[in-house]
Structure formats: C-alpha cells, structure tokens
Design a protein around this motif. Structure first.
Motif, mmCIF file in Angstrom:
data_model
loop_
_atom_site.group_PDB
_atom_site.id
_atom_site.type_symbol
_atom_site.label_atom_id
_atom_site.label_comp_id
_atom_site.label_asym_id
_atom_site.label_seq_id
_atom_site.Cartn_x
_atom_site.Cartn_y
_atom_site.Cartn_z
ATOM 1 N N UNK A 96 2.058 -8.485 -2.967
ATOM 2 C CA UNK A 96 2.598 -7.382 -2.700
ATOM 3 C C UNK A 96 2.460 -6.399 -3.730
ATOM 4 N N UNK A 97 3.144 -6.982 -5.259
ATOM 5 C CA UNK A 97 3.161 -6.177 -6.366
ATOM 6 C C UNK A 97 2.115 -5.853 -6.932
ATOM 7 N N UNK A 98 1.094 -6.859 -6.645
ATOM 8 C CA UNK A 98 -0.224 -6.745 -7.198
ATOM 9 C C UNK A 98 -1.048 -5.704 -6.665
ATOM 10 N N UNK A 99 -0.999 -5.772 -5.158
ATOM 11 C CA UNK A 99 -1.507 -4.430 -4.350
ATOM 12 C C UNK A 99 -0.826 -3.243 -4.740
ATOM 13 N N UNK A 100 0.446 -3.278 -4.869
ATOM 14 C CA UNK A 100 1.350 -1.879 -5.211
ATOM 15 C C UNK A 100 0.508 -1.341 -6.365
ATOM 16 N N UNK A 101 0.532 -2.257 -7.382
ATOM 17 C CA UNK A 101 -0.066 -1.950 -8.691
ATOM 18 C C UNK A 101 -1.304 -1.247 -8.671
ATOM 19 N N UNK A 102 -2.173 -2.193 -8.080
ATOM 20 C CA UNK A 102 -3.560 -1.824 -7.759
ATOM 21 C C UNK A 102 -3.651 -0.395 -7.156
ATOM 22 N N UNK A 103 -3.109 -0.249 -6.062
ATOM 23 C CA UNK A 103 -3.113 1.009 -5.369
ATOM 24 C C UNK A 103 -2.754 2.158 -6.132
ATOM 25 N N UNK B 3 0.615 -1.286 0.081
ATOM 26 C CA UNK B 3 0.006 -0.082 0.075
ATOM 27 C C UNK B 3 0.884 1.341 -0.095
ATOM 28 N N UNK B 4 1.928 1.287 0.957
ATOM 29 C CA UNK B 4 2.623 2.680 0.705
ATOM 30 C C UNK B 4 3.448 2.737 -0.358
ATOM 31 N N UNK B 5 3.987 1.604 -1.029
ATOM 32 C CA UNK B 5 4.654 1.680 -2.234
ATOM 33 C C UNK B 5 3.512 2.150 -3.424
ATOM 34 N N UNK B 6 2.469 1.831 -3.336
ATOM 35 C CA UNK B 6 1.533 2.026 -4.354
ATOM 36 C C UNK B 6 1.310 3.419 -4.130
ATOM 37 N N UNK B 7 1.115 3.998 -2.871
ATOM 38 C CA UNK B 7 0.716 5.490 -2.741
ATOM 39 C C UNK B 7 1.695 6.106 -3.348
ATOM 40 N N UNK B 8 2.962 5.991 -2.892
ATOM 41 C CA UNK B 8 4.044 6.621 -3.382
ATOM 42 C C UNK B 8 4.394 6.651 -4.825
ATOM 43 N N UNK B 9 4.119 5.528 -5.615
ATOM 44 C CA UNK B 9 4.367 5.393 -6.987
ATOM 45 C C UNK B 9 3.247 6.377 -7.643
ATOM 46 N N UNK B 10 1.923 6.340 -6.976
ATOM 47 C CA UNK B 10 0.960 7.047 -7.554
ATOM 48 C C UNK B 10 1.145 8.499 -7.439
ATOM 49 N N UNK B 11 1.392 8.886 -6.398
ATOM 50 C CA UNK B 11 1.834 10.309 -6.240
ATOM 51 C C UNK B 11 2.991 10.915 -6.857
#
Lengths: 328, 327
Positions: B200-207, B113-121
């Motif tokens: 982990x990678x799935x959740x990151x990409x989804x977030x 989740x934090x990685x997803x938020x970071x890469x999204x921002x």
C-alpha cells in the motif's frame, strides 16, 4: 473606438523564492482590440510566455499575479476563483503551446480530446460534438478527417499535431487566442503553413490573438501591432510596420537590426552586446541601460515609463521631450 | 495480439525450464532420496533394485525430461513428510494463500492509489504530510512486527479479531473459501493488512511521484488551458498516464505477495502454501519444495504476461497498427 477585448493594466507577476521575491513581470500594460493580432517579441526570458500564462490564469506556482488587472470585455478576470476562470479557458480564451509533440495527451484519440473540450463548454451531446470535431479537423486541413479522428496523437506528424492543437484551441469558439510560440518547434517549411492557417482561421472567426514569438518574420506577416518585451517590461509597442521598420527604442532597433538582410553578404551578423539581466539583478533605472549604445545619465538613475516616441510608445528617456529623440 | 501472446509464451519457456532444472537439482543435491526411502538397514541388491525402479540409473537428461514431463501434468510425486501427492497438498493450500494475497493486493490498490493521487495533488496539505509519515512507517516496519503489533492490539487487548487461522471455510468444488462466512472475513482482516501494508505504501508513493511528474507535462497544462474540469484533468488525463508504471509494480508485487506470504502466514498460522513451504523446509520435504518453486515461477511468468497485455490496453503507442480494435 469600442472597448478593447482584452485589457492588461499594470500587470505585475512575482515569484517568491528563498532568496527574496523575483519580479518576473513589472507594470505590463497593453490591450487587444476585437479581431486584432498583437505580436509579442523579445529574447528568451523577457516575460513573453509569462504574460500569456498570466492571462489564461496558468502561471506555474509559486508565480502569482501581485498587482494590476486583466480585463476581458471589461470584466476583471485576474481575481476570479479557480472554478470561474476554468469556465473561461477554452470558451473565452484559447491557448496554443509551443511543442505540439507534448501538448496532446498520448492516451486519447484526437477525436476524444476534441469532443471532451466541446462537451465541456458547448451545449452539445457527444454525437453532435463528434460531427463538429470532424468539421474542425477538416477546417485545419487534416486529410481524411472522418477516419483520422480516431487516430492517436502519435500517429500524426508534428505539423499535423499542431493543426490538431489549433483545432482544440478554437473548437469552443473563444474570442481570444493566446498562441505561445506556435511554430517554434516546427520545420521551417511547415511553419508558414501553420501560421497562414492560424491567421486565416482567426480572421474568419473574428478571433483576436496574442502571438508570442521570437520570429520577426512571423510577426511582420501576421500581427497588426507588436509589443517588444525586455526583462519583464514592455519597452515598445506600436503598429507592426512602425516597430519593424522604424523602431524607436534602442533595444527594438537592435532586435530588428539583428535580422540578417537577404541577398547581401555580411562579414558578421549584427548582434546586441551582452545579455539580458537575470531577474534577481535588474539594474537600476532603465533595465536596458548596460547594453544600450545611446545610454546617458538619466537612464542609470530613473526608470522610464512608456511615452510617445515617433508613431509608437517606447519606454526610453530619449523621447522625454515631445517624442523627439534627444541625440538623433 | 495473438502473435504477441505466442511470442511471450515462447519467451517464458526457457525461464520455466531453468527453474525446473533448479528444482530438479534439489533432489540430487539436497539429501539422497534412496537413503531416505530405504531407512537404515538394506542390502546392496535392494539398493540397486530401488535405484533402477526410480530410474536413477538413467542419464541425467533422461531423468530431467521425465521430471519436466511429469511436472507439466501437475505430477510432483509424494511428499516425504505426509506421504500424500504433492499436487493434492498444494491444491488444498492454494485457495488460502490466493485469497489472502488478492485481498491484500486489493487493499493496497484501493487505498494506495487514492492516497497517492491526493498526496500528488495537494502536496503541502497537512493530510498529505500525515499520509507520507504514515507511509514511512509502512515501508520501514518489518512484516512480522506489524503482524505481531496488530495481533496484540486487536486480538489481545481489544479482542475484536482472531489471532490465527482462517475461521470457518466453505468448500465450493474443491476450492475452500473463507469469504462466505463471517468468521472467515474476520480472520482475513489482520493478515491482509499485515501483508498489504508495505505494498500500500509503495503504491501510494509511486502514484504520488508519477502524478507529480505527469502534472508538470504540457498536455496537462493544455488540458487545463482547454478549460476541462479538475476532475477530468486529474483522473481522466493525469491518473491514466501514471498507470503504466503502477501496473508494472503492482504486477511484480502481486507475485511477491503470493510468493512471500510465508512470513505473514507463519505469524497468523494461516493454512496456506507459505506455511506448507516452511514446514516442508523444516522436514527437508524436497518434492513439496521443488513443486512450490516451480509454481511460484509459473505465477510470476503469468502475471508478467498479464501486465504486458495491460500495457497494450492502456497505452495506444504500444499497439501495432491503427488504434482501433485492441481496446
């Protein structure tokens, strides 16, 4: 005359794209006095909303301010760092957007959103802010405000939601409101109510307003002055009466002429032929020259600046000599 | 709310009955229990006697009803292979699998989740690009290969972590946990990473995708226009609006982690239900297989129910009536 609340000087906004830089706003200058309502009209894509977004510092990337200055109370705000500008938003400059159905976060109650905004900007604790939030909801005409404060946005109608948005924009008591088509998404019957509310609140609080709209009725009723925009430039600016009833620029005249008169049947609606040029293909000279009925050679060669034209200022070569029309 | 739970439970009933029918059918079509139990030499009379004892001469639906009735009480008979009650076998193995699965899911969420938020921002920062490249590896490498590579690195070359088993376990009221001993924790690390990396990678990409979507919305623009802090805008307003799809996927993936921990458990010789299942398949141990099937179905149904309840907690638009109460 005191210094204006907002002054925009030669504002230029660019969008770098793969096929070169598009100039979305070019040399836009105007000011808004304390307590004044400036209407901004023009076709879709003329740069009205873009001007508002530039003022609150929320241009969509990759758009950026490439030149000019924006001054609020004499202080430059266009070059402030993000964190500083953030403190101005809501507190000094409030914003109202077009579609009340999408501007409220669906997962928070209207009370939570109001309290959050006030606690961010004003020295209030959450309990005080909640009391103020109820006052604001009453002020914008939400019935049974003390109960409705715990409702979620989806439990309100569109008109009611726009009232909530107005409360949110005003609750930290900004001095300037940028209202971007605040009534466009509403039913006609609700539009008048919301505009009246906005106008009376602004008057009571002494708030200035930049009212972006393409509804001439709203402008005539609400604004003190009006600026007409075309292809990213201001083509005419002046007192609302003068612009609506006695437009100087051929484009403004065409725009006003396309409002159908009430009580008289027309065979055809008046319209301006052609359409506004794309940003990538703005013609040389006056950008309006391909559509202008009064075009002459100079219009195709040189770009006109704003110049005195009757009681207004217009960017039109017709007024090159002492504000007197050449042909008319 | 109560009526909602009841209605969901009623919807789950046909699902469970269908799965029960499948796992019951295994007894009839995968091998002949009578032949297995009698061995090589028997008389016709012995055979008839056994068929009658087992109730196999009764109509299909009566047999099925008995099976369901017993299964509902956790009674799945004896394992062919180990001659011990199936329920007992599974109960012994379940803690290992659940600890592994929950640990892997926790890892996937806490990092993804934090990685997803970071890469999204910060879409264009070099760290985001690194995360995305890394996630591509996580998505594309098969689980067993990740496990083997981890063993090679951390057990064989570096010798830091054990390559198999659970380490020392402590038994608390029938639940054997590896979380109370150092060797248990050490043994948990590699399998958890192996099992959780894909999630982990799935959740990151989804977030990331959801964040980018939400950040474009008007209410985020309006939240910025109200002068809220970045922190409030990003986490209070944007992240919360990405939660519904994230919860959905996480729920489904948790079920998948539990059900398909088989590969990881095999690689690490982790004494969980997956390993039990694989061994049972090898020995055609049908009671264990059918019980496992039912249990996994039950878990999926339960997780989906919890996911639906979480929707209600997150999104007020789904709640019936006024926003109060159901928080």
């Amino acid at each position: 005359m005191t210094a204006p609340l907002l002054e925009v000087r030669n504002l230029r906004v660019e969008f770098p794209t793969r096929r070169g830089t598009l100039v979305a706003l070019d040399d836009v200058s105007f000011s808004i006095a304390h307590g004044e309502v400036l209407g901004v009209v023009g076709e879709s894509g003329a740069g009205k909303s873009m001007t508002g977004a530039a003022i609150i510092g929320l241009l969509e990337p990759p758009g950026r301010i490439a030149g000019g200055q924006i001054l609020l109370n004499g202080r430059r705000i266009d070059n402030l760092p993000y964190a500083e500008l953030r403190k101005l938003r809501g507190r000094e400059i409030g914003a109202i957007f077009q579609d009340p159905l999408t501007t409220l976060n669906p997962l928070y109650t209207v009370g939570q959103q109001l309290v959050e905004t006030m606690v961010t900007h004003l020295p209030l604790n959450p309990a005080q802010a909640r009391a103020k939030a109820i006052e604001w909801l009453e002020l914008v005409g939400i019935p049974a405000a003390s109960q409705r404060i715990d409702s979620y946005p989806h439990e309100f109608s569109g008109g009611m939601r726009q009232r909530v948005v107005i409360a949110l924009a005003l609750c930290a008591e900004p001095k300037l409101i940028v209202a971007d088509e605040p009534t466009t998404a509403l039913d006609v019957s609700i539009q008048a109510q919301v505009i009246t509310l906005l106008k009376s609140l602004a008057r009571d609080k002494g708030t200035s307003m930049m009212l972006v709209t393409h509804d001439m009725g709203v402008i005539a009723e609400t604004a003190d002055r009006v600026a007409v925009m075309y292809a990213g430039r201001i083509v005419e600016i002046g007192a609302v009466r003068n612009v609506v009833l006695n437009a100087s620029h051929p484009y403004s005249a065409g725009l006003m002429g396309s409002i159908p008169p009430v009580g008289r049947r027309l065979e055809r609606l008046q319209q301006i032929d052609g359409s506004m040029p794309r940003l990538s293909a703005i013609p040389r000279g006056c950008p309006y020259n391909p559509r202008c009925p009064q075009v002459f050679d100079r219009c195709r060669m040189e770009r006109p600046e704003l110049m005195p034209a009757r009681e207004n200022l217009a960017a039109c070569w017709l007024y090159a000599e002492q504000g007197v029309p050449r042909h008319a | 709310m109560f009526a909602f739970i009841i209605s969901r439970l009623l919807q789950a009933l046909p699902v469970m009955l269908t799965v029960a029918l499948l796992s019951f059918a295994m007894f009839a079509y995968v091998g002949d229990p009578v032949a297995i139990m009698l061995g090589q030499d028997y008389t016709i009379a012995q055979r008839d006697q056994l068929v009658a004892d087992l109730g196999l001469d009764q109509p299909f639906f009566v047999q099925f009803a008995k099976f369901v009735f017993n299964a509902a009480q956790g009674e799945f008979g004896l394992s062919y292979r180990l001659s011990r009650p199936v329920a007992q076998l599974i109960a012994e193995r379940a803690p290992a699998t659940l600890e592994l699965a929950l640990c892997a899911a926790f890892l996937a969420l806490a990092i993804g989740v934090p990685m997803g938020v970071y890469t999204g921002l910060y879409r264009n920062s070099w760290l985001s690009r690194f995360f995305l490249t890394f996630s591509l590896i996580g998505v594309s490498l098969p689980t067993f290969l990740i496990g083997i590579l981890l063993i090679l690195t951390f057990s064989v070359w570096l010798g830091w972590l054990p390559s198999f088993g659970r380490g020392d376990t402590v038994n608390i009221g029938g639940w054997s946990t590896g979380l109370l001993t150092l060797s248990g924790w050490k043994a948990l690390i590699l399998p958890s990473i192996t099992l959780g990396l894909f999630q982990l990678t799935l959740i990151m990409r989804l977030v990331r995708a959801e964040m980018m979507e939400v950040l474009r919305t008007d209410y985020i623009k309006f939240a910025r226009a109200r002068g809220l802090t970045n922190r409030a805008v990003h986490f209070g307003h944007a992240l919360k609006n990405t939660l519904v799809p994230v919860i959905t996927i996480t729920g489904l993936q948790l079920g998948a982690i539990i059900a398909f921990a088989i590969v990881t458990e095999t690689v690490f010789q982790w004494p969980g239900m997956g390993l039990l299942f694989i061994q049972s398949v090898g020995a055609a141990d049908i009671p264990v297989m059918s019980a496992y099937l039912l249990l996994i179905a039950l878990m999926f149904v339960t997780i989906n129910l919890i996911v639906d309840l979480l929707y209600y907690a997150v999104d007020p638009r789904l709640r019936i009536g006024r926003g109060k109460g159901a928080h």
